[in-house]
Design a protein around this motif. Sequence first.
Motif, PDB file in Angstrom:
ATOM      1  N   PRO A 241       0.830  -1.212   0.000  1.00 24.44           N
ATOM      2  CA  PRO A 241       0.000   0.000   0.000  1.00 24.44           C
ATOM      3  C   PRO A 241       0.858   1.253   0.000  1.00 24.44           C
ATOM      4  CG  PRO A 241       0.004  -1.059   2.173  1.00 24.44           C
ATOM      5  CD  PRO A 241       0.677  -2.001   1.241  1.00 24.44           C
ATOM      6  N   GLY A 242       0.313   2.308  -0.589  1.00 27.70           N
ATOM      7  CA  GLY A 242       1.014   3.587  -0.612  1.00 27.70           C
ATOM      8  C   GLY A 242       2.188   3.619  -1.563  1.00 27.70           C
ATOM      9  N   GLY A 243       2.107   2.870  -2.655  1.00 27.39           N
ATOM     10  CA  GLY A 243       3.228   2.761  -3.590  1.00 27.39           C
ATOM     11  C   GLY A 243       3.643   4.088  -4.183  1.00 27.39           C
ATOM     12  N   ARG A 244       2.677   4.898  -4.593  1.00 22.10           N
ATOM     13  CA  ARG A 244       3.010   6.185  -5.225  1.00 22.10           C
ATOM     14  C   ARG A 244       3.677   7.133  -4.242  1.00 22.10           C
ATOM     15  NH1 ARG A 244      -2.127   7.687  -9.213  1.00 22.10           N
ATOM     16  NH2 ARG A 244      -1.905   5.882 -10.597  1.00 22.10           N
ATOM     17  N   ALA A 245       3.196   7.130  -2.997  1.00 18.98           N
ATOM     18  CA  ALA A 245       3.806   7.989  -1.980  1.00 18.98           C
ATOM     19  C   ALA A 245       5.239   7.551  -1.698  1.00 18.98           C
ATOM     20  CB  ALA A 245       2.975   7.938  -0.691  1.00 18.98           C
ATOM     21  N   ILE A 246       5.482   6.240  -1.719  1.00 14.53           N
ATOM     22  CA  ILE A 246       6.838   5.732  -1.485  1.00 14.53           C
ATOM     23  C   ILE A 246       7.759   6.142  -2.629  1.00 14.53           C
ATOM     24  CG2 ILE A 246       8.228   3.628  -1.320  1.00 14.53           C
ATOM     25  CD1 ILE A 246       5.926   2.332   0.183  1.00 14.53           C
ATOM     26  N   VAL A 247       7.264   6.043  -3.867  1.00 14.04           N
ATOM     27  CA  VAL A 247       8.069   6.450  -5.019  1.00 14.04           C
ATOM     28  C   VAL A 247       8.425   7.928  -4.917  1.00 14.04           C
ATOM     29  CG1 VAL A 247       8.037   6.817  -7.513  1.00 14.04           C
ATOM     30  CG2 VAL A 247       7.215   4.653  -6.568  1.00 14.04           C
ATOM     31  N   ALA A 248       7.428   8.756  -4.559  1.00 16.96           N
ATOM     32  CA  ALA A 248       7.683  10.194  -4.416  1.00 16.96           C
ATOM     33  C   ALA A 248       8.723  10.454  -3.327  1.00 16.96           C
ATOM     34  CB  ALA A 248       6.383  10.928  -4.097  1.00 16.96           C
ATOM     35  N   ALA A 249       8.605   9.739  -2.210  1.00 21.98           N
ATOM     36  CA  ALA A 249       9.568   9.903  -1.116  1.00 21.98           C
ATOM     37  C   ALA A 249      10.964   9.460  -1.549  1.00 21.98           C
ATOM     38  CB  ALA A 249       9.119   9.105   0.104  1.00 21.98           C
ATOM     39  N   MET A 250      11.039   8.390  -2.346  1.00 26.52           N
ATOM     40  CA  MET A 250      12.339   7.909  -2.829  1.00 26.52           C
ATOM     41  C   MET A 250      12.998   8.927  -3.751  1.00 26.52           C
ATOM     42  SD  MET A 250      11.540   3.873  -3.553  1.00 26.52           S
ATOM     43  CE  MET A 250      13.085   3.643  -4.449  1.00 26.52           C
ATOM     44  N   ILE A 251      12.210   9.576  -4.588  1.00 22.05           N
ATOM     45  CA  ILE A 251      12.770  10.595  -5.485  1.00 22.05           C
ATOM     46  C   ILE A 251      13.330  11.754  -4.668  1.00 22.05           C
ATOM     47  CG2 ILE A 251      12.195  12.304  -7.238  1.00 22.05           C
ATOM     48  CD1 ILE A 251      10.145  10.278  -8.338  1.00 22.05           C
ATOM     49  N   VAL A 252      12.577  12.183  -3.646  1.00 21.72           N
ATOM     50  CA  VAL A 252      13.049  13.273  -2.784  1.00 21.72           C
ATOM     51  C   VAL A 252      14.333  12.859  -2.073  1.00 21.72           C
ATOM     52  CG1 VAL A 252      12.517  14.637  -0.730  1.00 21.72           C
ATOM     53  CG2 VAL A 252      10.759  14.268  -2.469  1.00 21.72           C
ATOM     54  N   LEU A 253      14.371  11.633  -1.552  1.00 21.20           N
ATOM     55  CA  LEU A 253      15.564  11.154  -0.854  1.00 21.20           C
ATOM     56  C   LEU A 253      16.760  11.063  -1.784  1.00 21.20           C
ATOM     57  CD1 LEU A 253      13.965   8.327   1.332  1.00 21.20           C
ATOM     58  CD2 LEU A 253      15.177  10.341   2.193  1.00 21.20           C
ATOM     59  N   ALA A 254      16.528  10.620  -3.027  1.00 17.41           N
ATOM     60  CA  ALA A 254      17.623  10.509  -3.990  1.00 17.41           C
ATOM     61  C   ALA A 254      18.219  11.874  -4.294  1.00 17.41           C
ATOM     62  CB  ALA A 254      17.128   9.838  -5.267  1.00 17.41           C
ATOM     63  N   VAL A 255      17.361  12.860  -4.518  1.00 16.79           N
ATOM     64  CA  VAL A 255      17.847  14.217  -4.804  1.00 16.79           C
ATOM     65  C   VAL A 255      18.571  14.778  -3.579  1.00 16.79           C
ATOM     66  CG1 VAL A 255      17.143  16.581  -5.340  1.00 16.79           C
ATOM     67  CG2 VAL A 255      16.054  14.650  -6.520  1.00 16.79           C
ATOM     68  N   ALA A 256      18.026  14.520  -2.385  1.00 20.67           N
ATOM     69  CA  ALA A 256      18.665  15.016  -1.163  1.00 20.67           C
ATOM     70  C   ALA A 256      20.021  14.344  -0.936  1.00 20.67           C
ATOM     71  CB  ALA A 256      17.750  14.771   0.037  1.00 20.67           C
ATOM     72  N   ALA A 257      20.118  13.048  -1.213  1.00 24.98           N
ATOM     73  CA  ALA A 257      21.396  12.345  -1.062  1.00 24.98           C
ATOM     74  C   ALA A 257      22.433  12.902  -2.036  1.00 24.98           C
ATOM     75  CB  ALA A 257      21.199  10.846  -1.301  1.00 24.98           C
ATOM     76  N   TRP A 258      21.991  13.169  -3.269  1.00 28.24           N
ATOM     77  CA  TRP A 258      22.900  13.767  -4.258  1.00 28.24           C
ATOM     78  C   TRP A 258      23.354  15.142  -3.800  1.00 28.24           C
ATOM     79  CZ3 TRP A 258      22.184  18.353  -6.922  1.00 28.24           C
ATOM     80  CH2 TRP A 258      23.125  18.631  -7.908  1.00 28.24           C
ATOM     81  N   ALA A 259      22.418  15.961  -3.303  1.00 28.37           N
ATOM     82  CA  ALA A 259      22.756  17.313  -2.868  1.00 28.37           C
ATOM     83  C   ALA A 259      23.730  17.292  -1.692  1.00 28.37           C
ATOM     84  CB  ALA A 259      21.477  18.069  -2.484  1.00 28.37           C
TER      85      ALA A 259
END
Length: 342
Positions: free
Chosen positions: A174-192
């Motif tokens: 459950p909540g697959g789309r929210a998890i994907v959105a959170a992963m994208i934010v985390l990926a950008v934050a890790a890169w930054a």
Amino acid sequence: MLANSPAASGAFAVQHLHVGIPGTPFLLDVGELIADGLLAVFFFTVAVELQYELTSGELGSARKAVLPAIAAAGGVVAPIAVYLAVAAPAGLAAGWPVPTATDIAFALGVLAVFGRGLPPTVRVFLLALAILDDIIGIVFIAVLFAHGVNLWLLVLSVVLVVVFGVLSRRLGGPGGRAIVAAMIVLAVAAWAAMLASGVHATIAGVLLGLAIAQRPGLRARYTLEPWVNGVILPLFALSAALVAIPAIGGDGLSPVFWGIVVALPVGKLVGITGAGWIAQRGLRVPRAARLPFGDLLAAGALGGIGFTVSLCWPISRSRGTRCATRPCSACCADRASRSCWR
């Protein structure tokens, strides 16, 4: 050709156009945004493929995985030795990290176009050793030449990568789309955080690709691959090759130039081929599973492609220190306390 044409001034103006937040590490010019940002996406897709090969593919056993690691070590040591033999007598030994890294983007591109007759094991072998010696080269830079690395931001980046990996294993529920959105934010934050730490930001792409769960990782790679091949790599090639050929004075070319020109193709060819050949026999790899000498030779030759790696990138997080024209033969000689990176 573009950098040496009448359109050169316009091309350099675009490349040096600044984008981001003034007064922060995130104020990048377009060239840096391509090399530090877009190329991290390429490294993510490559790391996903490497993760698959290490767990379910051609490198699934320790014996198979250690072979490209030994070849990568040979592909680092031999170019350093060649470079030092050429440049050190002139007092220009400081540029020795320049020829250490395989130009993975172009090596795999050449392999894809011209290496259709080679077995898939050669591509996997090249993929693994290219990533490994790229990481070795970046570690050289981070440890020996990067000053003022922020360890807290580096640790924060790693923590964000771990959380990214954990979330990727919850996809499918459950909540697959929210998890994907959170992963994208985390990926950008890790890169930054990696960029702001002073360590080469493409390392974040490698870590994210290795951390993501295999199934969503392969899905992401499938989605991103057309953009990587059709947009990111061509932009990177254009930006990295935008180098004005300087006028050569009476003193001729620097020993640094000759060190790099010889160390990249010769050092990689000898180091990768020799170390791979010795490793297969030292590890007693069954004859049927060994890479033929000709295939090792092909991998070594591809590892020596220096189209972008040998372009100058002084390691300094203070922006504006890059050479204007960026040929390493001039830059390393003038900035002996720094190294050069793509």
